[in-house]
Design an enzyme around this catalytic site. Structure first.
Site, short mmCIF file in Angstrom:
data_model
loop_
_atom_site.label_atom_id
_atom_site.label_comp_id
_atom_site.label_asym_id
_atom_site.label_seq_id
_atom_site.Cartn_x
_atom_site.Cartn_y
_atom_site.Cartn_z
CG ASP A 107 -2.06 0.97 1.16
OD1 ASP A 107 -3.10 0.71 0.54
OD2 ASP A 107 -1.87 2.05 1.76
CG HIS A 272 -5.56 -3.64 0.69
ND1 HIS A 272 -4.85 -3.34 -0.45
CD2 HIS A 272 -5.17 -2.71 1.62
CE1 HIS A 272 -4.08 -2.29 -0.25
NE2 HIS A 272 -4.26 -1.89 1.01
#
Length: 292
Positions: A107, A272
């Site tokens: 991320d 994620h």
């Protein structure tokens, strides 16, 4: 900091003037640096770091502006540019005696990793990216109603003031939304870890917003300059991500290959937060990368 990676030593290491990064270090062997994402801290790597420490020196910092690292007030667009944050990581590794190292990021940390690889190819030997696109391409693929998935990026791209006040007014709900919505296996982030992420994010609203604001501004300019000049990632690169390409209508592997000719692109069914949901898969991808 209330939680720690078991068996790792913690240090505060100064990297840029008086900016200190909270850093966990464990294991022995060739070095690998692990960079966390939003809205997390270095703890997201706790499982993968413990595995890699069997035969690597594993360096796991909180990025500037996050966790227990320093959170300088943004004095301009450079304070939280990925170029500045990447320079932090290069300096951190050097302070620990490593002039060259493998690097993995998730991320926000992945965006820092990409910039480190572009700016410091002599320092980054291998690069792993978890579940993002390069900054310039992220904005290019977000359009129409599909862009709602990244509403937080548009909010935090606004001028200083309103985003910080809005988020601070309901920080736990804001950051908790992403921990819930982006996780396929809620058990992967147990209660104490979730509480630590929320506490750390609640205390870092201004710096988190500044980090994301830079990604809508100066970071784009840096990417544009590199693309115009043909600058690419020269080291072996592994990308592991969800199939966002199918969902949003683009070829993710092709996007990455334009930046990284030596690319291993992998899709995952994990959510994620894959380093917590499927640490064995992530650990294997990193070990496969390091021997390339």
């Amino acid at each position: 900091m209330n939680l720690a990676i078991p068996g790792f030593d913690y240090q505060r290491i100064t990297v840029d003037g008086d900016i200190a990064l909270n850093t966990a270090v464990g294991g022995e062997g060739d070095p690998i640096v692990l960079l966390h994402g939003f809205p997390q801290t270095h703890l997201m790597w706790r499982h993968v770091a413990a595995d890699l420490a069997a035969d690597h020196t594993v360096i796991v910092p909180d990025l500037r502006g996050y966790g227990a690292s320093d959170k300088p007030a943004a004095s301009g667009p450079d304070t939280y540019s990925k170029r500045t944050m990447a320079a932090d990581i290069v300096a951190l590794a050097e302070r620990l005696g490593h002039s060259r190292f493998a690097l993995a990021g998730h991320d926000r940390g992945a965006l820092v990793g990409v910039r480190a690889g572009l700016d410091h190819p002599d320092r980054v030997s291998h690069l792993a990216i978890l579940d993002v696109l390069p900054t310039l391409d992220t904005w290019a693929v977000l359009h129409g109603a599909d862009a709602a998935v990244a509403f937080h990026l548009y909010l935090m791209a606004q001028p200083p003031g309103l985003p910080e006040r809005m988020i601070a007014a309901s920080a736990d709900e804001f950051f908790g939304f992403f921990l819930d919505a982006w996780t396929k296996d809620a058990a992967a982030i147990p209660g104490p870890v979730r509480a630590e992420y929320l506490r750390a994010s609640r205390e870092a609203v201004a710096s988190i917003v500044a980090d994301c604001r830079a990604t809508a501004g100066i970071d784009i300019e840096h990417d544009k300059a590199d693309r115009a000049n043909g600058v690419r990632l020269r080291m072996p690169v592994t990308v592991v991500q969800q199939d966002w390409g199918a969902a949003l209508g683009y070829d993710a592997a092709a996007v990455w290959r334009a930046w990284a000719p030596d690319l291993d692109h992998r899709l995952t069914n994990a959510g994620h937060f894959m380093a917590e949901e499927d640490p064995a898969m992530v650990g294997k991808a990193l070990r496969d990368l390091i021997v390339r």
